[in-house]
Write a protein that holds these residues in place. Structure first.
Motif, mmCIF file in Angstrom:
data_model
loop_
_atom_site.group_PDB
_atom_site.id
_atom_site.type_symbol
_atom_site.label_atom_id
_atom_site.label_comp_id
_atom_site.label_asym_id
_atom_site.label_seq_id
_atom_site.Cartn_x
_atom_site.Cartn_y
_atom_site.Cartn_z
ATOM 1 N N ARG A 133 3.940 16.364 12.424
ATOM 2 C CA ARG A 133 3.028 15.237 12.609
ATOM 3 C C ARG A 133 2.526 14.781 11.245
ATOM 4 N N SER A 134 3.067 13.708 10.744
ATOM 5 C CA SER A 134 2.695 13.228 9.411
ATOM 6 C C SER A 134 1.512 12.268 9.495
ATOM 7 N N ASP A 135 0.918 11.988 8.337
ATOM 8 C CA ASP A 135 -0.117 10.962 8.233
ATOM 9 C C ASP A 135 0.538 9.650 7.812
ATOM 10 N N VAL A 136 -0.016 8.540 8.301
ATOM 11 C CA VAL A 136 0.530 7.223 7.975
ATOM 12 C C VAL A 136 -0.614 6.278 7.622
ATOM 13 N N ILE A 137 -0.500 5.622 6.477
ATOM 14 C CA ILE A 137 -1.387 4.508 6.133
ATOM 15 C C ILE A 137 -0.595 3.224 6.296
ATOM 16 N N ILE A 138 -1.098 2.324 7.128
ATOM 17 C CA ILE A 138 -0.480 1.002 7.285
ATOM 18 C C ILE A 138 -1.371 -0.003 6.562
ATOM 19 N N GLY A 139 -0.817 -0.681 5.574
ATOM 20 C CA GLY A 139 -1.582 -1.657 4.817
ATOM 21 C C GLY A 139 -1.142 -3.077 5.122
ATOM 22 N N ALA A 140 -2.103 -3.998 5.177
ATOM 23 C CA ALA A 140 -1.781 -5.409 5.447
ATOM 24 C C ALA A 140 -2.918 -6.285 4.919
ATOM 25 N N LYS A 141 -2.633 -7.564 4.779
ATOM 26 C CA LYS A 141 -3.667 -8.485 4.315
ATOM 27 C C LYS A 141 -4.769 -8.637 5.344
ATOM 28 N N ASN A 142 -4.376 -8.702 6.621
ATOM 29 C CA ASN A 142 -5.353 -8.845 7.695
ATOM 30 C C ASN A 142 -4.806 -8.247 8.988
ATOM 31 N N GLU A 143 -5.603 -8.248 10.022
ATOM 32 C CA GLU A 143 -5.250 -7.604 11.292
ATOM 33 C C GLU A 143 -3.963 -8.150 11.888
ATOM 34 N N SER A 144 -3.718 -9.457 11.769
ATOM 35 C CA SER A 144 -2.538 -10.062 12.393
ATOM 36 C C SER A 144 -1.236 -9.591 11.758
ATOM 37 N N LEU A 145 -1.313 -9.005 10.554
ATOM 38 C CA LEU A 145 -0.114 -8.572 9.843
ATOM 39 C C LEU A 145 0.078 -7.051 9.855
ATOM 40 N N VAL A 146 -0.740 -6.350 10.643
ATOM 41 C CA VAL A 146 -0.569 -4.904 10.802
ATOM 42 C C VAL A 146 0.610 -4.675 11.744
ATOM 43 N N LEU A 147 1.664 -4.029 11.252
ATOM 44 C CA LEU A 147 2.912 -3.911 12.007
ATOM 45 C C LEU A 147 3.097 -2.518 12.597
ATOM 46 N N LEU A 148 3.581 -2.478 13.833
ATOM 47 C CA LEU A 148 4.046 -1.262 14.511
ATOM 48 C C LEU A 148 2.959 -0.197 14.683
ATOM 49 N N GLU A 149 1.712 -0.602 14.756
ATOM 50 C CA GLU A 149 0.625 0.374 14.899
ATOM 51 C C GLU A 149 0.784 1.214 16.161
ATOM 52 N N GLU A 151 3.429 1.854 17.879
ATOM 53 C CA GLU A 151 4.616 2.708 17.775
ATOM 54 C C GLU A 151 4.329 3.950 16.922
ATOM 55 N N PHE A 152 3.585 3.769 15.833
ATOM 56 C CA PHE A 152 3.223 4.914 14.995
ATOM 57 C C PHE A 152 2.268 5.849 15.735
ATOM 58 N N ARG A 153 1.306 5.284 16.447
ATOM 59 C CA ARG A 153 0.327 6.115 17.150
ATOM 60 C C ARG A 153 0.982 6.930 18.268
ATOM 61 N N ALA A 154 2.121 6.459 18.765
ATOM 62 C CA ALA A 154 2.847 7.225 19.781
ATOM 63 C C ALA A 154 3.526 8.450 19.181
ATOM 64 N N LEU A 155 3.664 8.460 17.858
ATOM 65 C CA LEU A 155 4.336 9.565 17.162
ATOM 66 C C LEU A 155 3.359 10.547 16.530
ATOM 67 N N THR A 156 2.216 10.052 16.084
ATOM 68 C CA THR A 156 1.255 10.901 15.380
ATOM 69 C C THR A 156 -0.158 10.361 15.569
ATOM 70 N N PRO A 157 -1.146 11.241 15.697
ATOM 71 C CA PRO A 157 -2.527 10.769 15.818
ATOM 72 C C PRO A 157 -3.135 10.367 14.479
ATOM 73 N N ASN A 158 -2.440 10.678 13.396
ATOM 74 C CA ASN A 158 -2.998 10.481 12.058
ATOM 75 C C ASN A 158 -2.567 9.154 11.444
ATOM 76 N N VAL A 159 -2.974 8.064 12.078
ATOM 77 C CA VAL A 159 -2.638 6.725 11.600
ATOM 78 C C VAL A 159 -3.892 6.070 11.044
ATOM 79 N N HIS A 160 -3.809 5.587 9.812
ATOM 80 C CA HIS A 160 -4.943 4.980 9.128
ATOM 81 C C HIS A 160 -4.579 3.535 8.777
ATOM 82 N N ILE A 161 -5.464 2.608 9.094
ATOM 83 C CA ILE A 161 -5.216 1.187 8.833
ATOM 84 C C ILE A 161 -6.079 0.724 7.666
ATOM 85 N N ALA A 162 -5.477 -0.026 6.748
ATOM 86 C CA ALA A 162 -6.217 -0.632 5.639
ATOM 87 C C ALA A 162 -5.870 -2.112 5.566
#
Length: 292
Positions: A133-149, A151-162
């Motif tokens: 279970r890895s950690d993932v940081i998903i970075g984007a300019k704004n909420e509308s450009l956050v991709l595959l959140e 799908e990532f959360r289905a793989l690991t609980p450690n998802v961080h959005i910036a």
């Protein structure tokens, strides 16, 4: 011919396509890419593999419509077909060769900036399938450009959005969030994998060097023909010239000359702008007088 079985819009001008390509699906591994050609007059477009399913015989790609060729691809619909869908190409991620013991003991952090979420996804998925279970940081300019959140959360609980504007998750750069995870929250990571815009990868590399964390980056954005023939993906790694498409696309981030890579990447912007102008002229029905 390779049929598009599914098309989904993920964000403005960004589309996910599931394509029927059994041979590619059976051979694909995390970290690899492929070459897509729309028709006999189409340009070769290198795209990283977002997902693959050997059982279904499908490969998933994510495309952003920003230039003449990518706009043509984005205009395709379910049922349409690609003339060529060649792969998998490049070397797979190094961690697939880890022993079970090393894999289980390694703490992975993935930093996915923008479209970088697409090539990060199969890596996180492969690790999850192997009990990591890895950690993932998903970075984007704004909420509308956050991709595959999701799908990532289905793989690991450690998802961080910036997001740059704070519309979702942490407000600020992925590098600042990375520092907070390590310095404030006391998280330990043995390997960081960063994929996204070149400038983001550069500063992730500078940050992880300061934190003394080994880091891998994918230089897929440098590739043009995908075979090493054009030389567009030349990059200096550890003082030596390497070709991202045939020797990568993943390299030791602390050895990459990012300033040189960004200069090389900028060489093709004017050409792409000309192509967009030509397409606009043609669409308007005017005679095109713009030379390439």
């Amino acid at each position: 011919m390779f049929q598009i079985l599914k098309k989904t819009q993920l964000a403005p001008a960004i589309y996910l396509m599931e394509v029927e390509a059994p041979r590619v699906a059976h051979a694909a591994q995390p970290g690899q890419f492929l070459i897509v050609i729309v028709d006999e007059k189409g340009e070769r477009i290198p795209l990283t593999i977002c997902d693959y399913d050997a059982g279904k015989g499908t490969v998933t790609i994510v495309i952003q419509a920003i230039g003449a060729s990518t706009m043509r691809i984005a205009a395709l619909e379910e049922g349409d077909r690609f003339a060529d869908f060649v792969g998998p190409l490049g070397h797979p991620s190094e961690f697939i060769h880890y022993s079970p013991e090393k894999l289980a003991s390694t703490k992975f952090l993935f930093v996915a900036g923008g479209l970088g979420a697409a090539p990060v996804y199969p890596q996180v998925k492969w690790l999850a399938e192997h009990g990591v279970r890895s950690d993932v940081i998903i970075g984007a300019k704004n909420e509308s450009l956050v991709l595959l959140e999701d799908e990532f959360r289905a793989l690991t609980p450690n998802v961080h959005i910036a997001t740059d504007d704070g519309s979702k998750g942490y407000k600020g750069l992925v590098t600042n969030l990375l520092k907070e995870l390590v310095a404030v929250q006391g998280r330990r990571f043995d390997l960081v994998v960063a994929i996204g815009p070149m400038i983001m990868m550069k500063f992730v590399a500078l940050t992880t060097k300061e934190l003394d964390i080994p880091t891998i980056v994918s230089l897929n954005t440098l590739m043009v023909d995908g075979t090493g023939m054009c030389g567009a993906c030349r990059v200096t790694v550890g003082g030596k010239t390497r070709f991202a498409c045939v020797e990568g696309p993943e390299f030791d981030a602390h050895q990459v000359d990012f300033d040189e890579a960004m200069r090389r990447q900028g060489m093709y912007r004017t050409i792409e702008e000309r192509k967009r102008a030509i397409e606009a002229e043609r669409a308007a029905g005017h005679k095109c007088n713009i030379g390439l």
